[in-house]
Write a protein that holds these residues in place. Structure first.
Motif, PDB file in Angstrom:
ATOM      1  N   UNK A 178       0.845  -1.185   0.000  1.00 37.48           N
ATOM      2  CA  UNK A 178       0.000   0.000   0.000  1.00 37.48           C
ATOM      3  C   UNK A 178       0.883   1.238   0.000  1.00 37.48           C
ATOM      4  N   UNK A 179       0.614   2.130  -0.937  1.00 38.01           N
ATOM      5  CA  UNK A 179       1.425   3.334  -1.111  1.00 38.01           C
ATOM      6  C   UNK A 179       0.531   4.561  -0.971  1.00 38.01           C
ATOM      7  N   UNK A 180       0.947   5.500  -0.135  1.00 41.08           N
ATOM      8  CA  UNK A 180       0.215   6.761  -0.010  1.00 41.08           C
ATOM      9  C   UNK A 180       0.687   7.713  -1.101  1.00 41.08           C
ATOM     10  N   UNK A 181      -0.251   8.157  -1.938  1.00 46.04           N
ATOM     11  CA  UNK A 181       0.070   9.081  -3.022  1.00 46.04           C
ATOM     12  C   UNK A 181       0.134  10.501  -2.466  1.00 46.04           C
ATOM     13  N   UNK A 182       1.065  11.287  -2.978  1.00 42.35           N
ATOM     14  CA  UNK A 182       1.284  12.622  -2.405  1.00 42.35           C
ATOM     15  C   UNK A 182       0.172  13.599  -2.797  1.00 42.35           C
ATOM     16  N   UNK A 183       0.239  14.791  -2.219  1.00 39.59           N
ATOM     17  CA  UNK A 183      -0.823  15.784  -2.372  1.00 39.59           C
ATOM     18  C   UNK A 183      -1.003  16.215  -3.825  1.00 39.59           C
ATOM     19  N   UNK A 184       0.083  16.282  -4.580  1.00 41.70           N
ATOM     20  CA  UNK A 184      -0.014  16.700  -5.983  1.00 41.70           C
ATOM     21  C   UNK A 184      -0.870  15.729  -6.783  1.00 41.70           C
ATOM     22  N   UNK A 185      -0.652  14.432  -6.589  1.00 41.89           N
ATOM     23  CA  UNK A 185      -1.456  13.422  -7.274  1.00 41.89           C
ATOM     24  C   UNK A 185      -2.874  13.402  -6.708  1.00 41.89           C
ATOM     25  N   UNK A 186      -2.985  13.529  -5.393  1.00 41.51           N
ATOM     26  CA  UNK A 186      -4.303  13.489  -4.741  1.00 41.51           C
ATOM     27  C   UNK A 186      -5.235  14.560  -5.281  1.00 41.51           C
ATOM     28  N   UNK A 187      -4.737  15.785  -5.438  1.00 40.20           N
ATOM     29  CA  UNK A 187      -5.583  16.877  -5.918  1.00 40.20           C
ATOM     30  C   UNK A 187      -6.095  16.599  -7.327  1.00 40.20           C
ATOM     31  N   UNK A 188      -5.229  16.076  -8.189  1.00 40.10           N
ATOM     32  CA  UNK A 188      -5.649  15.763  -9.549  1.00 40.10           C
ATOM     33  C   UNK A 188      -6.659  14.610  -9.555  1.00 40.10           C
ATOM     34  N   UNK A 189      -6.453  13.613  -8.701  1.00 38.27           N
ATOM     35  CA  UNK A 189      -7.356  12.468  -8.646  1.00 38.27           C
ATOM     36  C   UNK A 189      -8.731  12.884  -8.134  1.00 38.27           C
ATOM     37  N   UNK A 190      -8.773  13.725  -7.095  1.00 43.42           N
ATOM     38  CA  UNK A 190     -10.038  14.186  -6.542  1.00 43.42           C
ATOM     39  C   UNK A 190     -10.808  14.998  -7.582  1.00 43.42           C
ATOM     40  N   UNK A 191     -10.112  15.864  -8.322  1.00 45.35           N
ATOM     41  CA  UNK A 191     -10.775  16.645  -9.373  1.00 45.35           C
ATOM     42  C   UNK A 191     -11.344  15.723 -10.448  1.00 45.35           C
ATOM     43  N   UNK A 192     -10.624  14.667 -10.778  1.00 46.93           N
ATOM     44  CA  UNK A 192     -11.096  13.704 -11.780  1.00 46.93           C
ATOM     45  C   UNK A 192     -12.326  12.953 -11.290  1.00 46.93           C
ATOM     46  N   UNK A 193     -12.353  12.599  -9.989  1.00 48.76           N
ATOM     47  CA  UNK A 193     -13.474  11.844  -9.440  1.00 48.76           C
ATOM     48  C   UNK A 193     -14.776  12.642  -9.437  1.00 48.76           C
ATOM     49  N   UNK A 194     -14.688  13.954  -9.501  1.00 50.51           N
ATOM     50  CA  UNK A 194     -15.893  14.782  -9.516  1.00 50.51           C
ATOM     51  C   UNK A 194     -16.591  14.755 -10.865  1.00 50.51           C
ATOM     52  N   UNK A 195     -15.920  14.238 -11.899  1.00 51.35           N
ATOM     53  CA  UNK A 195     -16.498  14.161 -13.241  1.00 51.35           C
ATOM     54  C   UNK A 195     -17.333  12.900 -13.381  1.00 51.35           C
ATOM     55  N   UNK A 196     -18.193  12.891 -14.383  1.00 52.23           N
ATOM     56  CA  UNK A 196     -18.981  11.699 -14.668  1.00 52.23           C
ATOM     57  C   UNK A 196     -18.055  10.572 -15.103  1.00 52.23           C
ATOM     58  N   UNK A 197     -18.388   9.312 -14.757  1.00 47.21           N
ATOM     59  CA  UNK A 197     -17.508   8.185 -15.102  1.00 47.21           C
ATOM     60  C   UNK A 197     -17.136   8.116 -16.572  1.00 47.21           C
ATOM     61  N   UNK A 198     -18.086   8.428 -17.466  1.00 41.01           N
ATOM     62  CA  UNK A 198     -17.783   8.341 -18.893  1.00 41.01           C
ATOM     63  C   UNK A 198     -16.900   9.458 -19.413  1.00 41.01           C
ATOM     64  N   UNK A 199     -16.697  10.480 -18.583  1.00 40.16           N
ATOM     65  CA  UNK A 199     -15.901  11.648 -19.007  1.00 40.16           C
ATOM     66  C   UNK A 199     -14.476  11.571 -18.467  1.00 40.16           C
ATOM     67  N   UNK A 200     -14.282  10.769 -17.425  1.00 38.56           N
ATOM     68  CA  UNK A 200     -12.964  10.693 -16.800  1.00 38.56           C
ATOM     69  C   UNK A 200     -11.937  10.070 -17.740  1.00 38.56           C
ATOM     70  N   UNK A 201     -10.750  10.614 -17.693  1.00 39.52           N
ATOM     71  CA  UNK A 201      -9.655  10.047 -18.464  1.00 39.52           C
ATOM     72  C   UNK A 201      -9.051   8.852 -17.738  1.00 39.52           C
TER      73      UNK A 201
END
Length: 224
Positions: A178-201
């Motif tokens: 298990x690896x904790x991803x840093x804040x830079x990756x976390x912010x991008x991932x959280x922004x991506x999760x707010x999109x609709x599943x079919x729109x996410x890259x």
């Protein structure tokens, strides 16, 4: 850095110094037209240096700069960012004794989840790396490259990270870490999760392994 890059950097620094001295001379002469011309030249020089050096030596900063621009501009800058990434990847490959025919049979997969705090907020972003080594030799994973595209059609964000504790796999064994991803990756991932599943890259992770003979090889897995 190569000899050519060192010479280029020295010449650039000399040019910037000469420009600064000329600006001081122009100001002392109180010639506003000369001052404006000198400032304009210095600005263009800084812009040129930024275009040349920023994606090569500070790719994350270049991507953050591009992500803050309108989507159409960010897509236009895609080749500028990707060209530096491909050059870095090519350089890393050329320096690594990787033989495709000798790559062991190792599989990797991952999941990414939010580790919430006591108040229900985002405490951390963790990823479970799972590996299966069906080869006849021990392997060791020490680093990974994460490629995250927030939205389909957007410019991908690339992150190179080193595992705090490298993981070893014996022949025929499976394992996970298990690896904790840093804040830079976390912010991008959280922004991506707010999109609709079919729109996410997509999200793609490439791990760097080393076999028993010291040869490097890479294993890639994608999600979404």
């Amino acid at each position: 850095m190569s000899e050519f890059q060192v010479l280029t950097l020295v010449a650039t620094l000399l040019g910037i110094t000469a420009t600064a001295l000329n600006l001081v001379a122009f100001v002392r002469e109180k010639d506003k037209s000369h001052t404006r011309a000198g400032i304009l030249f210095l600005f263009l020089l800084v812009m040129l240096l930024g275009v040349f050096f920023l994606p090569r030596y500070a790719p994350n900063a270049a991507r953050r700069l591009a992500s803050g621009m309108p989507a159409s501009v960010a897509r236009t800058l895609g080749p500028w960012l990707d060209s530096s990434s491909s050059q870095s990847a090519s350089l890393a490959t050329s320096n690594s004794p990787v033989a495709e025919s000798a790559v062991p049979a190792v599989l990797g997969s991952f999941t990414i989840e939010i580790d919430r705090n006591l108040l229900g907020g985002i405490g951390a972003l963790v990823s479970d790396f799972r590996f299966s080594n069906s080869s006849g030799q021990a392997v060791r994973v020490s680093a990974y490259h994460l490629k995250l595209t927030p939205q389909v059609g957007d410019t991908a964000r690339n992150y190179d990270r080193v595992l705090e504790e490298p993981m070893s796999l014996e022949p025929g064994a499976s394992g996970q870490t298990q690896v904790e991803l840093d804040a830079e990756i976390r912010d991008q991932w959280v922004a991506r999760e707010k999109l609709e599943p079919g729109v996410r890259g997509p999200i793609e992770i490439t791990w760097e392994f080393q076999d028993a003979e010291g040869r490097l090889f890479r294993v890639t897995s994608s999600n979404g």
